[in-house]
Design a protein around this motif. Structure first.
Motif, PDB file in Angstrom:
ATOM      1  N   GLN A   9       3.394  76.704  40.654  1.00  0.00           N
ATOM      2  CA  GLN A   9       2.897  75.542  39.899  1.00  0.00           C
ATOM      3  C   GLN A   9       3.469  75.516  38.483  1.00  0.00           C
ATOM      4  O   GLN A   9       3.045  74.732  37.646  1.00  0.00           O
ATOM      5  CB  GLN A   9       1.363  75.568  39.836  1.00  0.00           C
ATOM      6  CG  GLN A   9       0.693  75.488  41.203  1.00  0.00           C
ATOM      7  CD  GLN A   9       1.083  74.241  41.978  1.00  0.00           C
ATOM      8  OE1 GLN A   9       0.893  73.126  41.509  1.00  0.00           O
ATOM      9  NE2 GLN A   9       1.668  74.414  43.157  1.00  0.00           N
ATOM     10  N   TYR A  10       4.432  76.400  38.205  1.00  0.00           N
ATOM     11  CA  TYR A  10       5.095  76.470  36.893  1.00  0.00           C
ATOM     12  C   TYR A  10       6.505  76.974  37.136  1.00  0.00           C
ATOM     13  O   TYR A  10       6.798  77.532  38.205  1.00  0.00           O
ATOM     14  CB  TYR A  10       4.341  77.421  35.939  1.00  0.00           C
ATOM     15  CG  TYR A  10       3.738  78.638  36.624  1.00  0.00           C
ATOM     16  CD1 TYR A  10       4.521  79.750  36.939  1.00  0.00           C
ATOM     17  CD2 TYR A  10       2.406  78.649  37.008  1.00  0.00           C
ATOM     18  CE1 TYR A  10       3.978  80.840  37.589  1.00  0.00           C
ATOM     19  CE2 TYR A  10       1.851  79.746  37.675  1.00  0.00           C
ATOM     20  CZ  TYR A  10       2.647  80.836  37.950  1.00  0.00           C
ATOM     21  OH  TYR A  10       2.112  81.919  38.603  1.00  0.00           O
ATOM     22  N   GLY A  11       7.392  76.741  36.171  1.00  0.00           N
ATOM     23  CA  GLY A  11       8.759  77.218  36.317  1.00  0.00           C
ATOM     24  C   GLY A  11       8.832  78.729  36.167  1.00  0.00           C
ATOM     25  O   GLY A  11       7.874  79.363  35.720  1.00  0.00           O
ATOM     26  N   GLY A  14       7.913  79.553  32.939  1.00  0.00           N
ATOM     27  CA  GLY A  14       6.682  78.877  32.511  1.00  0.00           C
ATOM     28  C   GLY A  14       5.627  79.784  31.898  1.00  0.00           C
ATOM     29  O   GLY A  14       4.745  79.300  31.204  1.00  0.00           O
ATOM     30  N   LEU A  15       5.706  81.087  32.168  1.00  0.00           N
ATOM     31  CA  LEU A  15       4.690  82.001  31.637  1.00  0.00           C
ATOM     32  C   LEU A  15       5.228  82.825  30.462  1.00  0.00           C
ATOM     33  O   LEU A  15       4.558  83.729  29.975  1.00  0.00           O
ATOM     34  CB  LEU A  15       4.177  82.935  32.734  1.00  0.00           C
ATOM     35  CG  LEU A  15       3.595  82.250  33.985  1.00  0.00           C
ATOM     36  CD1 LEU A  15       3.131  83.294  35.003  1.00  0.00           C
ATOM     37  CD2 LEU A  15       2.455  81.311  33.632  1.00  0.00           C
ATOM     38  N   SER A  21      10.755  85.521  32.591  1.00  0.00           N
ATOM     39  CA  SER A  21      11.257  84.678  33.679  1.00  0.00           C
ATOM     40  C   SER A  21      12.032  85.478  34.725  1.00  0.00           C
ATOM     41  O   SER A  21      11.954  85.168  35.917  1.00  0.00           O
ATOM     42  CB  SER A  21      12.120  83.546  33.118  1.00  0.00           C
ATOM     43  OG  SER A  21      13.139  84.047  32.313  1.00  0.00           O
ATOM     44  N   TRP A  82      -0.037  84.157  42.325  1.00  0.00           N
ATOM     45  CA  TRP A  82       0.628  83.105  41.520  1.00  0.00           C
ATOM     46  C   TRP A  82      -0.373  82.078  41.046  1.00  0.00           C
ATOM     47  O   TRP A  82      -0.296  81.577  39.933  1.00  0.00           O
ATOM     48  CB  TRP A  82       1.731  82.409  42.335  1.00  0.00           C
ATOM     49  CG  TRP A  82       2.829  83.294  42.826  1.00  0.00           C
ATOM     50  CD1 TRP A  82       3.277  83.419  44.113  1.00  0.00           C
ATOM     51  CD2 TRP A  82       3.651  84.181  42.048  1.00  0.00           C
ATOM     52  NE1 TRP A  82       4.295  84.335  44.172  1.00  0.00           N
ATOM     53  CE2 TRP A  82       4.540  84.810  42.939  1.00  0.00           C
ATOM     54  CE3 TRP A  82       3.696  84.506  40.688  1.00  0.00           C
ATOM     55  CZ2 TRP A  82       5.483  85.744  42.503  1.00  0.00           C
ATOM     56  CZ3 TRP A  82       4.624  85.441  40.251  1.00  0.00           C
ATOM     57  CH2 TRP A  82       5.497  86.045  41.150  1.00  0.00           C
ATOM     58  N   THR A  86      -1.806  80.689  34.839  1.00  0.00           N
ATOM     59  CA  THR A  86      -1.431  79.355  34.382  1.00  0.00           C
ATOM     60  C   THR A  86      -0.788  79.443  32.997  1.00  0.00           C
ATOM     61  O   THR A  86      -1.163  80.305  32.199  1.00  0.00           O
ATOM     62  CB  THR A  86      -2.665  78.428  34.305  1.00  0.00           C
ATOM     63  OG1 THR A  86      -2.265  77.178  33.748  1.00  0.00           O
ATOM     64  CG2 THR A  86      -3.770  79.018  33.441  1.00  0.00           C
ATOM     65  N   PRO A  87       0.177  78.562  32.729  1.00  0.00           N
ATOM     66  CA  PRO A  87       0.747  78.519  31.378  1.00  0.00           C
ATOM     67  C   PRO A  87      -0.223  77.916  30.361  1.00  0.00           C
ATOM     68  O   PRO A  87      -0.035  78.088  29.163  1.00  0.00           O
ATOM     69  CB  PRO A  87       1.962  77.597  31.514  1.00  0.00           C
ATOM     70  CG  PRO A  87       2.072  77.237  32.942  1.00  0.00           C
ATOM     71  CD  PRO A  87       0.804  77.596  33.629  1.00  0.00           C
ATOM     72  N   ASN A  88      -1.261  77.212  30.854  1.00  0.00           N
ATOM     73  CA  ASN A  88      -2.194  76.519  29.958  1.00  0.00           C
ATOM     74  C   ASN A  88      -3.393  77.419  29.669  1.00  0.00           C
ATOM     75  O   ASN A  88      -4.250  77.609  30.518  1.00  0.00           O
ATOM     76  CB  ASN A  88      -2.679  75.219  30.607  1.00  0.00           C
ATOM     77  CG  ASN A  88      -1.506  74.378  31.087  1.00  0.00           C
ATOM     78  OD1 ASN A  88      -0.562  74.138  30.349  1.00  0.00           O
ATOM     79  ND2 ASN A  88      -1.550  73.974  32.357  1.00  0.00           N
ATOM     80  N   ASN A 193      -5.998  81.879  35.186  1.00  0.00           N
ATOM     81  CA  ASN A 193      -6.351  80.486  35.472  1.00  0.00           C
ATOM     82  C   ASN A 193      -7.852  80.424  35.805  1.00  0.00           C
ATOM     83  O   ASN A 193      -8.250  80.458  36.970  1.00  0.00           O
ATOM     84  CB  ASN A 193      -5.505  79.968  36.638  1.00  0.00           C
ATOM     85  CG  ASN A 193      -5.658  78.478  36.847  1.00  0.00           C
ATOM     86  OD1 ASN A 193      -6.643  77.885  36.403  1.00  0.00           O
ATOM     87  ND2 ASN A 193      -4.697  77.875  37.523  1.00  0.00           N
TER      88      ASN A 193
END
Ligand code: MN
Length: 202
Positions: A9-11, A14-15, A21, A82, A86-88, A193
């Motif tokens: 759900q992220y590249g 993304g984290l 990466s 995974w 979350t990145p958020n 998350n």
């Protein structure tokens, strides 16, 4: 092929910077993919779906071939892992914080216990936050490919539903952190998350 590698759900980046990466890319496109491919090979197009792993395979591991259990466990555990990040940046909801406080004393103490369990896991495995049918939360360690849905994992108090997991195989952190597992655990906690954790409570 029955099972397919789930999209993240992220590249792969993304984290960053908490999780690098290159590690995510290799972990997903090599490790997770290999488990997926080996699971498909072991099943020989048996027509199973992810829900069958949860409801048919994991609760009765002795009746399935070893390669289905090991690769099926690793395939499912990684998919769950995974989605645990979350990145958020997020905080647990007030309701979830209250549940954590009920079971661990406080949210802060949950973090301490989660960290200590993760640091203390010897070898390769996973640390899970689970909920039982009495809505009590607990931490469960599993080794190698195992998860709390498997009949080989002894539940402390009744049937467990996993809510969150950290991968503690060295491939999850060694490229960036080498032997410093504690740095990886600290970064993972920042990435949890919590919305997903809440959604997993049924
Ligand atoms: Mn892994």
């Amino acid at each position: 092929m029955t099972f397919t590698l789930p999209q993240l759900q992220y590249g792969y980046d993304g984290l960053e910077p908490l999780m690098d990466s290159l590690t995510i890319e290799i972990h997903h496109s090599k490790h997770h993919k290999a488990y997926c491919d080996k699971l498909n090979a072991a099943l020989e197009a048996d027509g199973m779906e992810v829900e069958d792993l949860v409801h048919e395979v994991f609760p009765q591991t002795s009746i399935f071939p070893r390669a289905v259990i090991t690769n099926g466990g690793q395939f499912w555990n990684h998919s769950f892992f995974w989605e645990s990040m979350t990145p958020n940046k997020q905080e647990p909801s007030d309701a979830l914080k209250a549940m954590l406080a009920e079971s661990f004393g406080s949210y802060e103490n949950f973090i301490v216990e989660f960290t200590n369990e993760s640091l203390g896991l010897f070898g390769s495995g996973w640390v899970w936050l689970c909920i039982n049918q009495e809505k009590q939360l607990s931490l469960v360690k599993t080794y190698n490919h195992e998860n709390p849905l498997m009949d080989t994992v002894e539940a402390v108090s009744g049937k467990l539903t996993p809510l969150l997991v950290i991968d503690l195989w060295e491939h999850a952190y060694y490229l960036k952190h080498q032997n410093r597992r504690g740095e990886y655990i600290k970064n993972f906690i920042e990435l949890i998350n919590w919305h997903k954790v809440g959604d997993r409570i049924v």
